[in-house]
Design a protein around this motif. Sequence first.
Motif, mmCIF file in Angstrom:
data_model
loop_
_atom_site.group_PDB
_atom_site.id
_atom_site.type_symbol
_atom_site.label_atom_id
_atom_site.label_comp_id
_atom_site.label_asym_id
_atom_site.label_seq_id
_atom_site.Cartn_x
_atom_site.Cartn_y
_atom_site.Cartn_z
ATOM 1 N N LEU A 87 24.097 5.182 -35.271
ATOM 2 C CA LEU A 87 25.092 6.254 -35.263
ATOM 3 C C LEU A 87 25.163 6.844 -33.847
ATOM 4 O O LEU A 87 24.143 7.179 -33.265
ATOM 5 N N PRO A 88 26.371 6.947 -33.284
ATOM 6 C CA PRO A 88 26.484 7.493 -31.923
ATOM 7 C C PRO A 88 26.269 9.007 -31.865
ATOM 8 O O PRO A 88 26.527 9.707 -32.836
ATOM 9 N N TRP A 89 25.850 9.486 -30.724
ATOM 10 C CA TRP A 89 25.662 10.910 -30.421
ATOM 11 C C TRP A 89 24.861 11.600 -31.532
ATOM 12 O O TRP A 89 25.278 12.630 -32.078
ATOM 13 N N MET A 90 23.711 10.988 -31.839
ATOM 14 C CA MET A 90 22.888 11.544 -32.921
ATOM 15 C C MET A 90 22.325 12.909 -32.559
ATOM 16 O O MET A 90 21.947 13.143 -31.414
ATOM 17 N N THR A 91 22.246 13.762 -33.560
ATOM 18 C CA THR A 91 21.575 15.051 -33.377
ATOM 19 C C THR A 91 20.067 14.825 -33.545
ATOM 20 O O THR A 91 19.641 13.753 -34.008
ATOM 21 N N ALA B 237 34.944 6.430 -33.022
ATOM 22 C CA ALA B 237 35.237 6.645 -31.600
ATOM 23 C C ALA B 237 34.497 5.616 -30.747
ATOM 24 O O ALA B 237 35.050 5.085 -29.769
ATOM 25 N N HIS B 238 33.268 5.306 -31.131
ATOM 26 C CA HIS B 238 32.503 4.271 -30.422
ATOM 27 C C HIS B 238 33.256 2.950 -30.447
ATOM 28 O O HIS B 238 33.361 2.243 -29.455
ATOM 29 N N LEU B 239 33.749 2.641 -31.633
ATOM 30 C CA LEU B 239 34.487 1.400 -31.829
ATOM 31 C C LEU B 239 35.785 1.395 -31.016
ATOM 32 O O LEU B 239 36.149 0.384 -30.397
ATOM 33 N N ILE B 240 36.467 2.535 -31.010
ATOM 34 C CA ILE B 240 37.728 2.634 -30.268
ATOM 35 C C ILE B 240 37.464 2.499 -28.769
ATOM 36 O O ILE B 240 38.226 1.843 -28.050
ATOM 37 N N ASN B 241 36.356 3.058 -28.300
ATOM 38 C CA ASN B 241 36.018 2.917 -26.876
ATOM 39 C C ASN B 241 35.771 1.455 -26.485
ATOM 40 O O ASN B 241 35.971 1.080 -25.333
ATOM 41 N N GLN C 173 42.138 14.802 -42.053
ATOM 42 C CA GLN C 173 41.286 15.519 -41.092
ATOM 43 C C GLN C 173 40.775 14.662 -39.932
ATOM 44 O O GLN C 173 40.517 15.183 -38.850
ATOM 45 N N LEU C 174 40.627 13.361 -40.175
ATOM 46 C CA LEU C 174 40.031 12.506 -39.134
ATOM 47 C C LEU C 174 40.835 12.461 -37.830
ATOM 48 O O LEU C 174 40.244 12.500 -36.742
ATOM 49 N N PRO C 175 42.177 12.382 -37.900
ATOM 50 C CA PRO C 175 42.946 12.288 -36.644
ATOM 51 C C PRO C 175 42.686 13.456 -35.686
ATOM 52 O O PRO C 175 42.767 13.285 -34.470
ATOM 53 N N GLU C 176 42.328 14.615 -36.221
ATOM 54 C CA GLU C 176 42.044 15.754 -35.338
ATOM 55 C C GLU C 176 40.650 15.651 -34.711
ATOM 56 O O GLU C 176 40.393 16.224 -33.658
ATOM 57 N N HIS D 59 37.947 14.321 -30.006
ATOM 58 C CA HIS D 59 36.761 15.011 -29.488
ATOM 59 C C HIS D 59 35.732 14.018 -28.949
ATOM 60 O O HIS D 59 34.886 14.373 -28.137
ATOM 61 N N TYR D 60 35.802 12.773 -29.440
ATOM 62 C CA TYR D 60 34.756 11.815 -29.088
ATOM 63 C C TYR D 60 35.255 10.634 -28.244
ATOM 64 O O TYR D 60 34.467 10.015 -27.544
ATOM 65 N N VAL D 61 36.538 10.291 -28.355
ATOM 66 C CA VAL D 61 37.053 9.132 -27.610
ATOM 67 C C VAL D 61 37.178 9.501 -26.132
ATOM 68 O O VAL D 61 37.587 10.616 -25.793
ATOM 69 N N LEU D 62 36.819 8.561 -25.270
ATOM 70 C CA LEU D 62 36.877 8.822 -23.830
ATOM 71 C C LEU D 62 38.286 9.262 -23.424
ATOM 72 O O LEU D 62 39.274 8.633 -23.811
ATOM 73 N N GLY D 63 38.357 10.320 -22.619
ATOM 74 C CA GLY D 63 39.644 10.823 -22.151
ATOM 75 C C GLY D 63 40.241 11.860 -23.083
ATOM 76 O O GLY D 63 41.267 12.461 -22.781
ATOM 77 N N ARG D 64 39.590 12.059 -24.271
ATOM 78 C CA ARG D 64 39.995 13.106 -25.231
ATOM 79 C C ARG D 64 41.408 12.931 -25.767
ATOM 80 O O ARG D 64 42.058 13.900 -26.136
#
Length: 301
Positions: free
Chosen positions: A160-164, A234-238, A260-263, A267-272
């Motif tokens: 999982l990316p950007w894990m807490t 977002a990881h996948l899209i990058n 809700q996901l499109p909003e 926040h996570y995809v490069l370039g926002r």
Amino acid sequence: MVRFGVDLGGTKIELIALERDGKEVFRKRLPTPREYQATLNTITGLVHEAESVLGVMGSVGVGIPGVISPFTGLVKNANSTWINGQPLDRDLSELLNREVRVANDANCFAVSEATDGVAAGKGLVFGVILGTGCGGGIAINGRVHGGGNGIGGEWGHNPLPWMTKDEHQSTQCFCGNHDCIETYISGTGFVRDYNLHGKKVTSGVEIMSRYHDGEPLAQEVFTRYLDRLARALAHLINVLDPDAIVLGGGMSNVDEIYKQLPELLPHYVLGRECKTPVLKNEFGCSSGVRGAAWLWAKSEG
Ligand SMILES: [Zn+2]
């Protein structure tokens, strides 16, 4: 030419016949025998029966819950374990006296939706099956991208990316690693997160019903689920920047995801910035078997 698609599942084997325009002209399902030779016999029997009913021969594609290793030519990673280590495509080709194509069932899902489903005509389609596990598959111009190692699309077994801090090392995946995407965003992962808080539900549907009733825990868990799904996609899209992402499996029926996901993605995809369409599948649980038929593309006659 008629296309036969076979979905080889853990509990049932389903065969479908499609005309070139995608019209379904035959369908039958049988229980899966938990033994290799009997599985071969069931598949060949279904093809012969369909051919005799329809009075034509056709191409054959098979979707399996695993993959043919490009190195050994044998099935691996299947949870229907009795087909592991077997040359399934070669055996079926010999028995049916024609080339039989075999692909992972998540890849078949992506091919189905990219051929005549919700992502028809899109160049690069990523299919995600959010069910008991989390399968991923890539279709490029309607064709499977299996990859040189046969694992194209298996992003569910990346961490999982950007894990807490709380997430780090908090789950164990069947594949041997910790914190795989699958353990968080599958339906199983969704239910597990809810039940970690001392509750007992058995399905995502139940959690979403509580969510709509305004239960705070359900709201907290679904919000966290969406955030994890956004991070994973977002990881996948990058990496791939697909033309569409299509969701399947039980969680794909949760309409709130598409609202809700499109909003969250930007926040996570490069370039926002992110306008990647995340779409609900068109063919539901038939997508796998239709995609198996479409392993022989429309353009192939
Ligand atoms: Zn894993």
